[in-house]
Scaffold this motif. Sequence first.
Motif, PDB file in Angstrom:
ATOM      1  N   LEU A  31       0.828  -1.205   0.000  1.00 14.65           N
ATOM      2  CA  LEU A  31       0.000   0.000   0.000  1.00 14.65           C
ATOM      3  C   LEU A  31       0.859   1.251   0.000  1.00 14.65           C
ATOM      4  CD1 LEU A  31      -2.760   1.352   0.168  1.00 14.65           C
ATOM      5  CD2 LEU A  31      -2.666   1.110   2.656  1.00 14.65           C
ATOM      6  N   CYS A  32       1.918   1.259   0.820  1.00 19.20           N
ATOM      7  CA  CYS A  32       2.812   2.417   0.860  1.00 19.20           C
ATOM      8  C   CYS A  32       3.541   2.595  -0.471  1.00 19.20           C
ATOM      9  CB  CYS A  32       3.817   2.267   1.997  1.00 19.20           C
ATOM     10  SG  CYS A  32       3.101   2.488   3.642  1.00 19.20           S
ATOM     11  N   ALA A  33       3.969   1.485  -1.080  1.00 20.47           N
ATOM     12  CA  ALA A  33       4.658   1.568  -2.371  1.00 20.47           C
ATOM     13  C   ALA A  33       3.722   2.101  -3.458  1.00 20.47           C
ATOM     14  CB  ALA A  33       5.194   0.196  -2.764  1.00 20.47           C
ATOM     15  N   PHE A  34       2.483   1.624  -3.457  1.00 13.91           N
ATOM     16  CA  PHE A  34       1.499   2.093  -4.432  1.00 13.91           C
ATOM     17  C   PHE A  34       1.208   3.577  -4.235  1.00 13.91           C
ATOM     18  CE2 PHE A  34      -2.933   2.865  -5.684  1.00 13.91           C
ATOM     19  CZ  PHE A  34      -2.890   2.462  -7.002  1.00 13.91           C
ATOM     20  N   ALA A  35       1.038   3.986  -2.968  1.00 16.63           N
ATOM     21  CA  ALA A  35       0.775   5.393  -2.687  1.00 16.63           C
ATOM     22  C   ALA A  35       1.968   6.257  -3.079  1.00 16.63           C
ATOM     23  CB  ALA A  35       0.455   5.574  -1.205  1.00 16.63           C
ATOM     24  N   GLY A  36       3.182   5.738  -2.861  1.00 11.62           N
ATOM     25  CA  GLY A  36       4.372   6.496  -3.209  1.00 11.62           C
ATOM     26  C   GLY A  36       4.459   6.806  -4.688  1.00 11.62           C
ATOM     27  N   ARG A  37       3.915   5.942  -5.523  1.00 12.95           N
ATOM     28  CA  ARG A  37       3.925   6.183  -6.970  1.00 12.95           C
ATOM     29  C   ARG A  37       3.012   7.345  -7.336  1.00 12.95           C
ATOM     30  NH1 ARG A  37       3.113   0.624 -10.158  1.00 12.95           N
ATOM     31  NH2 ARG A  37       3.535   2.084 -11.886  1.00 12.95           N
ATOM     32  N   ALA A  38       2.028   7.635  -6.468  1.00 10.58           N
ATOM     33  CA  ALA A  38       1.107   8.739  -6.724  1.00 10.58           C
ATOM     34  C   ALA A  38       1.652  10.074  -6.226  1.00 10.58           C
ATOM     35  CB  ALA A  38      -0.244   8.457  -6.084  1.00 10.58           C
ATOM     36  N   GLY A  39       2.755  10.047  -5.491  1.00 14.06           N
ATOM     37  CA  GLY A  39       3.335  11.303  -5.032  1.00 14.06           C
ATOM     38  C   GLY A  39       3.608  11.328  -3.541  1.00 14.06           C
ATOM     39  N   ARG A  40       4.310  12.361  -3.137  1.00 15.86           N
ATOM     40  CA  ARG A  40       4.753  12.512  -1.744  1.00 15.86           C
ATOM     41  C   ARG A  40       3.582  12.557  -0.776  1.00 15.86           C
ATOM     42  NH1 ARG A  40       7.689  18.066   0.398  1.00 15.86           N
ATOM     43  NH2 ARG A  40       7.569  17.599   2.651  1.00 15.86           N
ATOM     44  N   TRP A  41       2.553  13.327  -1.098  1.00 15.99           N
ATOM     45  CA  TRP A  41       1.452  13.494  -0.156  1.00 15.99           C
ATOM     46  C   TRP A  41       0.573  12.257  -0.065  1.00 15.99           C
ATOM     47  CZ3 TRP A  41       2.116  16.874   3.326  1.00 15.99           C
ATOM     48  CH2 TRP A  41       2.838  18.046   3.040  1.00 15.99           C
ATOM     49  N   ALA A  42       0.475  11.523  -1.140  1.00 15.59           N
ATOM     50  CA  ALA A  42      -0.272  10.264  -1.096  1.00 15.59           C
ATOM     51  C   ALA A  42       0.441   9.267  -0.184  1.00 15.59           C
ATOM     52  CB  ALA A  42      -0.424   9.688  -2.502  1.00 15.59           C
ATOM     53  N   LEU A  43       1.778   9.225  -0.271  1.00 15.35           N
ATOM     54  CA  LEU A  43       2.552   8.352   0.614  1.00 15.35           C
ATOM     55  C   LEU A  43       2.397   8.791   2.059  1.00 15.35           C
ATOM     56  CD1 LEU A  43       4.590   6.111   1.167  1.00 15.35           C
ATOM     57  CD2 LEU A  43       6.427   7.724   0.595  1.00 15.35           C
ATOM     58  N   TRP A  44       2.457  10.091   2.288  1.00 20.88           N
ATOM     59  CA  TRP A  44       2.274  10.612   3.646  1.00 20.88           C
ATOM     60  C   TRP A  44       0.908  10.204   4.199  1.00 20.88           C
ATOM     61  CZ3 TRP A  44      -1.105  13.715   6.296  1.00 20.88           C
ATOM     62  CH2 TRP A  44      -0.682  14.216   7.532  1.00 20.88           C
ATOM     63  N   GLY A  45      -0.135  10.351   3.369  1.00 24.39           N
ATOM     64  CA  GLY A  45      -1.482  10.000   3.818  1.00 24.39           C
ATOM     65  C   GLY A  45      -1.611   8.525   4.131  1.00 24.39           C
ATOM     66  N   ALA A  46      -0.991   7.668   3.308  1.00 25.14           N
ATOM     67  CA  ALA A  46      -1.048   6.229   3.564  1.00 25.14           C
ATOM     68  C   ALA A  46      -0.349   5.884   4.875  1.00 25.14           C
ATOM     69  CB  ALA A  46      -0.398   5.477   2.404  1.00 25.14           C
ATOM     70  N   ARG A  47       0.806   6.484   5.110  1.00 26.04           N
ATOM     71  CA  ARG A  47       1.522   6.230   6.358  1.00 26.04           C
ATOM     72  C   ARG A  47       0.718   6.702   7.565  1.00 26.04           C
ATOM     73  NH1 ARG A  47       7.518   8.372   4.451  1.00 26.04           N
ATOM     74  NH2 ARG A  47       8.329   6.369   3.692  1.00 26.04           N
ATOM     75  N   ALA A  48       0.117   7.896   7.444  1.00 28.92           N
ATOM     76  CA  ALA A  48      -0.673   8.431   8.557  1.00 28.92           C
ATOM     77  C   ALA A  48      -1.877   7.539   8.846  1.00 28.92           C
ATOM     78  CB  ALA A  48      -1.130   9.857   8.232  1.00 28.92           C
ATOM     79  N   LEU A  49      -2.567   7.084   7.799  1.00 28.04           N
ATOM     80  CA  LEU A  49      -3.751   6.247   7.977  1.00 28.04           C
ATOM     81  C   LEU A  49      -3.389   4.900   8.585  1.00 28.04           C
ATOM     82  CD1 LEU A  49      -6.814   6.282   7.453  1.00 28.04           C
ATOM     83  CD2 LEU A  49      -6.356   5.156   5.270  1.00 28.04           C
ATOM     84  N   LEU A  50      -2.306   4.288   8.102  1.00 25.44           N
ATOM     85  CA  LEU A  50      -1.884   3.007   8.651  1.00 25.44           C
ATOM     86  C   LEU A  50      -1.423   3.158  10.101  1.00 25.44           C
ATOM     87  CD1 LEU A  50       0.010   1.511   5.585  1.00 25.44           C
ATOM     88  CD2 LEU A  50      -2.118   0.662   6.578  1.00 25.44           C
ATOM     89  N   SER A  51      -0.789   4.278  10.428  1.00 29.09           N
ATOM     90  CA  SER A  51      -0.396   4.534  11.819  1.00 29.09           C
ATOM     91  C   SER A  51      -1.627   4.692  12.699  1.00 29.09           C
ATOM     92  CB  SER A  51       0.475   5.791  11.890  1.00 29.09           C
ATOM     93  OG  SER A  51       1.661   5.649  11.136  1.00 29.09           O
ATOM     94  N   TYR A  52      -2.607   5.416  12.206  1.00 36.63           N
ATOM     95  CA  TYR A  52      -3.850   5.629  12.948  1.00 36.63           C
ATOM     96  C   TYR A  52      -4.537   4.308  13.272  1.00 36.63           C
ATOM     97  CZ  TYR A  52      -8.933   6.605  13.091  1.00 36.63           C
ATOM     98  OH  TYR A  52     -10.272   6.632  13.405  1.00 36.63           O
ATOM     99  N   TYR A  53      -4.649   3.428  12.296  1.00 36.15           N
ATOM    100  CA  TYR A  53      -5.329   2.156  12.517  1.00 36.15           C
ATOM    101  C   TYR A  53      -4.557   1.226  13.456  1.00 36.15           C
ATOM    102  CZ  TYR A  53      -9.027   2.743   9.012  1.00 36.15           C
ATOM    103  OH  TYR A  53     -10.146   3.147   8.315  1.00 36.15           O
ATOM    104  N   LEU A  54      -3.265   1.487  13.635  1.00 36.26           N
ATOM    105  CA  LEU A  54      -2.467   0.652  14.529  1.00 36.26           C
ATOM    106  C   LEU A  54      -2.709   0.958  16.000  1.00 36.26           C
ATOM    107  CD1 LEU A  54       1.124   0.390  12.986  1.00 36.26           C
ATOM    108  CD2 LEU A  54      -0.393  -1.494  13.593  1.00 36.26           C
ATOM    109  N   LEU A  55      -3.094   2.185  16.315  1.00 36.92           N
ATOM    110  CA  LEU A  55      -3.131   2.657  17.698  1.00 36.92           C
ATOM    111  C   LEU A  55      -4.514   2.484  18.316  1.00 36.92           C
ATOM    112  CD1 LEU A  55      -1.026   5.870  17.063  1.00 36.92           C
ATOM    113  CD2 LEU A  55      -0.246   3.754  18.152  1.00 36.92           C
ATOM    114  N   ALA A  56      -4.529   2.236  19.626  1.00 31.39           N
ATOM    115  CA  ALA A  56      -5.810   1.935  20.287  1.00 31.39           C
ATOM    116  C   ALA A  56      -5.995   2.715  21.583  1.00 31.39           C
ATOM    117  CB  ALA A  56      -5.898   0.438  20.579  1.00 31.39           C
ATOM    118  N   ALA A  57      -5.285   3.830  21.751  1.00 32.35           N
ATOM    119  CA  ALA A  57      -5.353   4.550  23.021  1.00 32.35           C
ATOM    120  C   ALA A  57      -6.749   5.119  23.284  1.00 32.35           C
ATOM    121  CB  ALA A  57      -4.310   5.668  23.043  1.00 32.35           C
TER     122      ALA A  57
END
Length: 324
Positions: free
Chosen positions: A74-100
């Motif tokens: 998913l991160c590799a695919f988003a990276g092909r769409a540009g810097r901000w798409a990669l940033w958004g994918a990383r942020a979303l995946l980080s969000y789904y990881l956390l349970a505080a």
Amino acid sequence: MDYLTAILAGVFLDRAFGDPHGLPHPVRAVGWLIERSERIIRRVLPDTKGGQLWGGALQTLVVCMTVWAGAAGLCAFAGRAGRWALWGARALLSYYLLAARSLRDESGLVGEYLKKGDTEGARRAVSMIVGRDTKRLSGEEIARAAVETVAENTSDGVIAPLFYLFLGGPALGWLYKAVNTMDSMVGYRNERYLYFGRAAARLDDAANFLPSRLSALFMALAALFLGFDAKGALRIWRRDGRKHESPNSAQTEAACAGALGVRLGGDAWYFGILHKKPWIGDALRPLEYEDIARAGRLMYGTEAAALAAGMGVFVCAAVLAAFA
């Protein structure tokens, strides 16, 4: 900086929204994969000790590699769409990881029922976040179970995911989540999973060994700034941090018990069987429902300490690299 800000965005989203009820959650997909792979493997391999051990090892490999590849892809695919798409994918995946946030909200609901004197409602609410039998629990025992869950999951659901995010990004973070989810589903010492779930349980112990101890240390640091007993957290952590069948579970329970000045642990019923467990901490005062909210504040403080430490390491590494 994009890497760091994506993690911070994930933390912010978790604090703001928690688990997105009504929307698809990747952990459910991981759970489906675990259930489906177990059914297939059990049909193929013999129902013997050796067959179950090899089957559990195979399941662990398949689930871990599938989840890691999914996050990395998913991160590799988003990276092909540009810097901000990669940033958004990383942020979303980080969000789904956390349970505080969800941990705080669900444990807080237990506290609200206890505050109103609704013990039966509190039993129902705590049964959603603990694995033990709850029908026999008194009000204080319900509060203790909720505090223990917050304390233990401060490591499993908050600090350990952050640790692996900082260490290797969303792909490594989701590899950890796969291991932890497998342990929660098949890592039981009962007739069905004693052998089949052994690989997942051992891998989860290894994956949480360092994060659980860092979590306890950060929890003691958070206690210092939040007005709890930081010295007590360190003292009880050193004394009682190994009082559990798991090498990791008592780490944050001990630090939390010391910080709050209460006693956690003790005997508990699971699937109709009484399990004898040692006490963790000293009963300097009776445990009360307000301790659930205190444990939640301690969890958030621990997360803040871990974030500060992770960002500090990254900044130091960037400075050193700039002058190398």
